[in-house]
Design a protein around this motif. Structure first.
Motif, short mmCIF file in Angstrom:
data_model
loop_
_atom_site.label_atom_id
_atom_site.label_comp_id
_atom_site.label_asym_id
_atom_site.label_seq_id
_atom_site.Cartn_x
_atom_site.Cartn_y
_atom_site.Cartn_z
N THR A 81 55.56 37.94 49.85
CA THR A 81 54.22 36.72 49.78
C THR A 81 53.52 37.88 50.45
O THR A 81 52.01 37.66 50.09
N ILE A 82 53.93 39.49 50.87
CA ILE A 82 52.42 40.23 51.28
C ILE A 82 52.24 40.54 50.16
O ILE A 82 51.03 40.80 50.07
N HIS A 83 52.84 40.69 49.30
CA HIS A 83 52.06 41.01 47.69
C HIS A 83 51.30 39.65 47.15
O HIS A 83 50.10 40.80 47.30
N ARG A 84 51.32 38.94 47.15
CA ARG A 84 50.50 38.47 46.80
C ARG A 84 49.09 38.25 47.81
O ARG A 84 48.07 38.06 47.64
N MET A 85 49.40 38.24 49.69
CA MET A 85 48.31 38.39 50.70
C MET A 85 46.94 39.60 50.54
O MET A 85 46.15 39.79 50.22
N VAL A 86 47.89 40.67 49.01
CA VAL A 86 47.13 41.66 49.02
C VAL A 86 46.29 42.35 47.71
O VAL A 86 45.60 43.09 47.01
N ALA A 87 46.68 41.54 46.62
CA ALA A 87 47.28 41.58 45.89
C ALA A 87 45.79 41.83 45.00
O ALA A 87 45.42 42.06 43.81
N VAL A 88 44.57 41.13 45.60
CA VAL A 88 43.50 40.69 45.50
C VAL A 88 42.36 41.89 46.12
O VAL A 88 41.09 41.91 45.43
N ALA A 185 49.98 29.71 48.87
CA ALA A 185 49.12 30.07 48.91
C ALA A 185 48.58 31.45 49.20
O ALA A 185 49.09 32.60 49.62
N THR A 186 47.83 31.27 47.88
CA THR A 186 48.05 32.96 47.28
C THR A 186 45.82 32.81 47.46
O THR A 186 45.87 32.08 46.37
N PRO A 187 45.55 34.25 48.10
CA PRO A 187 44.46 34.60 48.16
C PRO A 187 43.92 34.90 46.58
O PRO A 187 44.96 35.01 45.91
N VAL A 188 42.76 34.48 45.97
CA VAL A 188 41.95 34.51 45.15
C VAL A 188 41.08 35.45 44.69
O VAL A 188 40.57 36.18 43.98
N ARG A 189 40.37 35.47 46.29
CA ARG A 189 39.40 36.77 46.30
C ARG A 189 39.89 37.81 48.08
O ARG A 189 40.60 36.70 48.76
N PRO A 190 39.35 38.86 48.08
CA PRO A 190 39.10 39.49 49.05
C PRO A 190 39.04 38.92 50.73
O PRO A 190 38.32 38.23 50.60
N HIS A 191 38.45 39.56 51.40
CA HIS A 191 38.01 38.97 52.71
C HIS A 191 38.13 37.59 53.71
O HIS A 191 37.61 36.72 53.55
N TRP A 192 39.20 37.24 52.52
CA TRP A 192 39.86 35.84 53.42
C TRP A 192 40.25 35.30 54.94
O TRP A 192 39.24 34.76 55.16
N ALA A 317 32.92 29.14 47.75
CA ALA A 317 33.56 29.19 49.15
C ALA A 317 35.13 29.81 48.84
O ALA A 317 35.73 29.12 49.96
N ALA A 318 35.71 29.62 47.76
CA ALA A 318 37.33 29.26 47.69
C ALA A 318 37.80 30.27 47.71
O ALA A 318 37.41 31.17 47.02
N TYR A 319 38.84 30.81 49.19
CA TYR A 319 39.33 31.96 49.08
C TYR A 319 41.37 31.91 48.68
O TYR A 319 42.31 33.10 48.60
N PHE A 320 41.85 30.59 48.31
CA PHE A 320 42.63 30.70 48.08
C PHE A 320 43.32 29.65 46.98
O PHE A 320 42.62 28.24 46.78
N ASP A 330 47.11 31.68 36.45
CA ASP A 330 46.87 33.09 36.31
C ASP A 330 46.48 34.06 37.44
O ASP A 330 45.58 33.78 38.37
N LEU A 331 47.67 34.29 37.85
CA LEU A 331 47.64 34.45 39.64
C LEU A 331 48.32 36.28 39.39
O LEU A 331 48.80 36.62 38.68
#
Length: 339
Positions: A81-88, A185-192, A317-320, A330-331
């Motif tokens: 989970t933490i890896h997915r949080m910072v991968a982007v 719930a996976t971020p797709v861009r930083p600064h979420w 506007a989408a971050y997750f 594609d994540l």
């Protein structure tokens, strides 16, 4: 003022005593509930509600907690989970407006060192640990024989305890908002984090999140008996932690749809209680505007695909993305956990 539970009269006391009306009502109830494969049962009453006045927020007023709920609390699932949080990239910008707590929430009974998850999180975040003011390990209470059972029992108890159990809520008393960030719930861009704080500051909602965007519920939506929940806001959402009226509303949910706390997930129960007309029409009139559909997260549930992810990334506007089959999309994929 806050919602008044005592003003919820029983449903039967509100029904005209005509035998014809009662027969017709019973037939409709059986058809819409017991014969509906998608539905859960509902008990309700009707009365008018008063909602507390709107509060104006500023970014510096927002004290956000990121809540990571886990069915099983072990190094493998936490590290993934933490890896997915910072991968982007970085969860926060250098000028993030407010301190943010990270809450690791799950059953710690099997852990010899109850604070071990803090080490797992720090290792996973690396240089991004500075985005958080602190990491808190929050243990769940064991289910008692009196608690509702079923496949969603654990996650439902965890969610409702966050608002209704003082022993849980008092672990982070300064929080104004919580983002219930489910593991898929996976971020797709930083600064979420900045985006979540900004959303919390702009609106006085109780719950802000995504409508389901996929096609898996198309058949369910064709049945009138399901229309009080298929448009729900998904549970991976931002919640207001400071409004006592919202907590009391959630207490109403646990009281008036007890069957749903056994068989349905909490987000379905919330939406059904709010939208089961005519019984909750006055409550809907008073509170519906406090439940906000927002685009910071796109809920694709279990059928997420690369094209779904592409559509989410195309929205500025989408971050997750939210979907349990993210490994097929594609994540960014998690690194293998270390021993």
């Amino acid at each position: 003022g806050a919602l008044n539970l005592k003003s919820y009269g029983s449903l039967m006391s509100k029904v005209p005593k005509s035998a014809y009306f009662l027969s017709a009502l019973m037939i409709c109830f059986i058809f819409m509930n017991f014969l509906n494969p998608y539905n859960c049962h509902f008990r309700g009453g009707r009365n008018r509600r008063n909602i507390s006045p709107t509060i104006g927020w500023q970014p510096n007023d927002v004290k956000l907690s990121i809540v990571l709920p886990f069915h099983e609390l072990n190094k493998a699932v936490v590290s993934e989970t933490i890896h997915r949080m910072v991968a982007v990239g970085s969860p926060c910008s250098k000028n993030a407006a407010s301190p943010v707590q990270l809450i690791v929430y799950g059953n710690v009974s099997a852990l010899v060192d109850k604070e071990k998850p803090v080490i797992w999180v720090m290792e996973g975040l690396g240089m991004y640990y500075s985005c958080f003011s602190k990491v808190v390990v929050l243990g769940t209470a064991e289910l008692s024989p009196e608690d509702p059972g079923g496949p969603n029992a654990v996650v439902n108890k965890m969610f409702f305890d966050l608002f209704l159990n003082d022993a849980v809520r008092n672990r982070f008393p300064s929080s104004t908002h919580a983002f219930w960030m489910e593991p898929d719930a996976t971020p797709v861009r930083p600064h979420w984090i900045d985006a979540l704080v900004g959303l919390a500051a702009r609106s006085n909602f109780w719950m802000a999140g995504s409508v389901y965007r996929g096609s898996a519920l198309d058949e369910a939506a064709e049945s009138p008996g399901n229309r009080n929940w298929v448009g729900r806001i998904g549970g991976s959402a931002i919640y207001n932690m400071r409004d006592a009226s919202f907590s009391e509303f959630l207490r109403v949910v646990t009281h008036y749809e007890p069957a749903a706390t056994r068989t349905c997930k909490f987000d379905v129960s919330i939406w059904r209680v709010l939208h089961t007309f005519p019984y909750t029409w006055p409550l809907y009139q008073a509170a519906r505007s406090r439940f906000v559909h927002a685009n910071f997260l796109h809920d694709w549930a279990s059928r997420i695909s690369p094209s779904d992810v592409a559509r989410t990334r195309a929205g500025p506007a989408a971050y997750f993305v939210h979907g349990s089959s993210a490994a097929d999309a594609d994540l960014p994929q998690p690194a293998p956990p270390t021993a």
